[in-house]
Design a protein around this motif. Structure first.
Motif, PDB file in Angstrom:
ATOM      1  N   ASP A   1      74.063  19.836  47.667  1.00  0.00           N
ATOM      2  CA  ASP A   1      74.968  20.307  48.726  1.00  0.00           C
ATOM      3  C   ASP A   1      74.649  21.736  49.140  1.00  0.00           C
ATOM      4  O   ASP A   1      74.756  22.084  50.314  1.00  0.00           O
ATOM      5  CB  ASP A   1      76.418  20.224  48.250  1.00  0.00           C
ATOM      6  CG  ASP A   1      76.891  18.791  48.127  1.00  0.00           C
ATOM      7  OD1 ASP A   1      77.557  18.306  49.049  1.00  0.00           O
ATOM      8  OD2 ASP A   1      76.578  18.151  47.103  1.00  0.00           O
ATOM      9  N   GLY A   2      74.296  22.564  48.165  1.00  0.00           N
ATOM     10  CA  GLY A   2      73.974  23.940  48.499  1.00  0.00           C
ATOM     11  C   GLY A   2      74.235  24.881  47.345  1.00  0.00           C
ATOM     12  O   GLY A   2      74.534  24.461  46.225  1.00  0.00           O
ATOM     13  N   ALA A   3      74.129  26.170  47.645  1.00  0.00           N
ATOM     14  CA  ALA A   3      74.263  27.210  46.628  1.00  0.00           C
ATOM     15  C   ALA A   3      75.405  28.151  46.965  1.00  0.00           C
ATOM     16  O   ALA A   3      75.632  28.482  48.135  1.00  0.00           O
ATOM     17  CB  ALA A   3      72.964  28.005  46.512  1.00  0.00           C
ATOM     18  N   VAL A   4      76.101  28.566  45.921  1.00  0.00           N
ATOM     19  CA  VAL A   4      77.076  29.651  46.026  1.00  0.00           C
ATOM     20  C   VAL A   4      76.442  30.865  45.359  1.00  0.00           C
ATOM     21  O   VAL A   4      75.995  30.790  44.212  1.00  0.00           O
ATOM     22  CB  VAL A   4      78.402  29.296  45.329  1.00  0.00           C
ATOM     23  CG1 VAL A   4      79.362  30.484  45.371  1.00  0.00           C
ATOM     24  CG2 VAL A   4      79.038  28.074  45.972  1.00  0.00           C
ATOM     25  N   ILE A   5      76.377  31.974  46.076  1.00  0.00           N
ATOM     26  CA  ILE A   5      75.748  33.184  45.560  1.00  0.00           C
ATOM     27  C   ILE A   5      76.838  34.189  45.202  1.00  0.00           C
ATOM     28  O   ILE A   5      77.710  34.492  46.023  1.00  0.00           O
ATOM     29  CB  ILE A   5      74.775  33.789  46.586  1.00  0.00           C
ATOM     30  CG1 ILE A   5      73.694  32.753  46.951  1.00  0.00           C
ATOM     31  CG2 ILE A   5      74.133  35.058  46.045  1.00  0.00           C
ATOM     32  CD1 ILE A   5      72.742  33.218  48.037  1.00  0.00           C
ATOM     33  N   VAL A   6      76.788  34.691  43.973  1.00  0.00           N
ATOM     34  CA  VAL A   6      77.812  35.605  43.466  1.00  0.00           C
ATOM     35  C   VAL A   6      77.235  37.012  43.363  1.00  0.00           C
ATOM     36  O   VAL A   6      76.108  37.201  42.891  1.00  0.00           O
ATOM     37  CB  VAL A   6      78.326  35.145  42.085  1.00  0.00           C
ATOM     38  CG1 VAL A   6      79.418  36.088  41.571  1.00  0.00           C
ATOM     39  CG2 VAL A   6      78.857  33.714  42.158  1.00  0.00           C
ATOM     40  N   THR A   7      78.015  37.988  43.796  1.00  0.00           N
ATOM     41  CA  THR A   7      77.597  39.382  43.702  1.00  0.00           C
ATOM     42  C   THR A   7      78.808  40.252  43.388  1.00  0.00           C
ATOM     43  O   THR A   7      79.942  39.773  43.363  1.00  0.00           O
ATOM     44  CB  THR A   7      76.948  39.856  45.020  1.00  0.00           C
ATOM     45  OG1 THR A   7      76.469  41.200  44.862  1.00  0.00           O
ATOM     46  CG2 THR A   7      77.942  39.825  46.171  1.00  0.00           C
ATOM     47  N   THR A   8      78.557  41.514  43.118  1.00  0.00           N
ATOM     48  CA  THR A   8      79.615  42.514  43.039  1.00  0.00           C
ATOM     49  C   THR A   8      79.479  43.427  44.256  1.00  0.00           C
ATOM     50  O   THR A   8      78.471  43.375  44.961  1.00  0.00           O
ATOM     51  CB  THR A   8      79.523  43.316  41.721  1.00  0.00           C
ATOM     52  OG1 THR A   8      78.164  43.736  41.517  1.00  0.00           O
ATOM     53  CG2 THR A   8      79.964  42.469  40.540  1.00  0.00           C
ATOM     54  N   PRO A   9      80.473  44.278  44.534  1.00  0.00           N
ATOM     55  CA  PRO A   9      80.478  44.996  45.814  1.00  0.00           C
ATOM     56  C   PRO A   9      79.408  46.066  45.980  1.00  0.00           C
ATOM     57  O   PRO A   9      78.991  46.336  47.109  1.00  0.00           O
ATOM     58  CB  PRO A   9      81.875  45.644  45.850  1.00  0.00           C
ATOM     59  CG  PRO A   9      82.684  44.930  44.831  1.00  0.00           C
ATOM     60  CD  PRO A   9      81.728  44.486  43.785  1.00  0.00           C
TER      61      PRO A   9
END
Length: 370
Positions: free
Chosen positions: A202-210
């Motif tokens: 389905d796809g990717a969720v990309i996680v980051t901090t600010p």
């Protein structure tokens, strides 16, 4: 990503002239590969037609939705997000699998409360470990005799285990498979993209901090996804400001002239108690990681990808991870500040992936993230 006339597979934009292609038998080994920044990754990645890719596709045919959770930077809460996503999906009476392919830093056994568990093999394949009847987990952490053992493996061996997880784990019928990946854009990521190329991800969720030091690396992750043709469901800004109930905080006086700081928590709470304000109903907020260039939302707009939302830095969410449980559990253990944000983000992910019939079923069940 460019493509040369004679190349087999995609050619990275920064590749040397006469690149044989990332899927060629000569990838990383041809004379033209000498000095290329991608040489090591290409040399260790699968080459040519891999017969086991068909086995992976067949194994995952019983999984309706596959979501990769990525991060360009380590320590941004990617595994925590992946785990809580799996918990929330399972809370809606869905059949969910959580696959930890962070070979050198497996956090999922701890985050799901499954430390010191073992996996078993049957004629159907490896059997995952279950948190609940409808939430199954697989991780290299279950294969280590000692959880303190370091996994000192080179790329090919790590890629081999990732492939084995994808083709040999017997999940059964799943509504969702959440795949927690290592940080960065290493050869493992190239292999994962190739292994799952025909698996209808389905796809990717990309996680980051600010902060920009994380955003810089996340931009690379976004470009990686675009180059390998991986759909980006969106970006999550994690640890987006500290939110904590005032009554649970500790307050110290400012240290001056060599005098140590003093705890003034009770005095401050007494002052609030004498006023019209209720300390139990006040949440303190502080931008611990204050963005200098707009944070994840600005980056997402600049790169033309969806922004899914912000999750605050919440001690209750951290505690849920330490205790290996869902942050959505009712009662005093619920992560109220981050929980609301997570629910909104997870609902968006569901709406991006589920078909109308599945949405109706989830709504009927009245799930945490319907």
């Amino acid at each position: 990503m460019a493509q040369s006339d004679n190349a087999k597979g995609p050619v990275p934009d920064n590749a040397n002239e006469h690149c044989p292609g990332t899927e060629s038998e000569q990838a990383g080994q041809a004379a033209s590969c000498a000095g290329c920044p991608n040489q090591a990754a290409c040399a260790s990645a699968p080459k040519g037609a891999d017969p086991e890719i068909a086995e992976i596709e067949e194994r995952l045919r019983s999984v309706r939705h596959k979501i990769l959770v990525l991060s360009g930077k380590g320590g941004v809460g990617k595994s925590t997000f992946a785990t809580q996503l799996a918990f929330a999906l399972a809370a809606g009476s869905r059949e969910v699998g959580l696959l930890d392919v962070d070979i050198c830093g497996p956090s999922v056994p701890k985050l799901t409360g499954l430390e010191h568990r073992e996996i078993h093999r049957s004629n159907l394949g490896w059997s995952p470990v279950y948190v609940e009847d409808n939430l199954a987990v697989m991780s290299i952490g279950f294969l280590l005799p000692n959880p303190d053992d370091a996994v000192i493996w080179r790329g090919p061996r790590k890629n081999g285990l990732i492939k084995q997880f994808l083709k040999d784990v017997h999940w059964g019928e799943l509504d969702y498979l959440v795949i927690d990946t290592p940080p960065g854009t290493s050869d493992e990521h190239i292999s994962i993209a190739q292994f799952l190329k025909g698996a209808d991800v389905d796809g990717a969720v990309i996680v980051t901090t600010p902060q920009d030091v994380a955003i810089i690396d996340v931009r690379k992750e976004v470009n990686f996804c675009k180059k390998v043709g991986l759909n980006i469901l969106g970006v999550v800004e994690n640890m987006s400001g500290l939110q904590q109930p005032l009554a649970s905080m500790r307050f110290m006086s400012q240290a001056e002239d060599g005098e140590p700081a003093r705890d003034v928590t009770q005095q401050l709470l007494a002052l609030l108690k004498g006023s019209a304000l209720d300390a139990d109903s006040i949440v303190a907020q502080s931008d611990v990681f204050k963005p200098t260039k707009g944070g994840a939302e600005s980056m997402a707009a600049d790169m033309g990808i969806p922004f899914l939302g912000r999750v605050p830095l919440d001690p209750a969410l951290s505690l849920a991870g330490e205790q290996g449980r869902s942050a959505f559990e009712p009662g005093s253990g619920a992560a109220k500040s981050s929980g609301l944000a997570l629910q909104g983000i997870i609902q968006t992910i569901i709406s991006k992936t589920q078909r109308p019939s599945e949405m109706h079923k989830a709504a009927t069940n009245g799930s945490v993230a319907a």
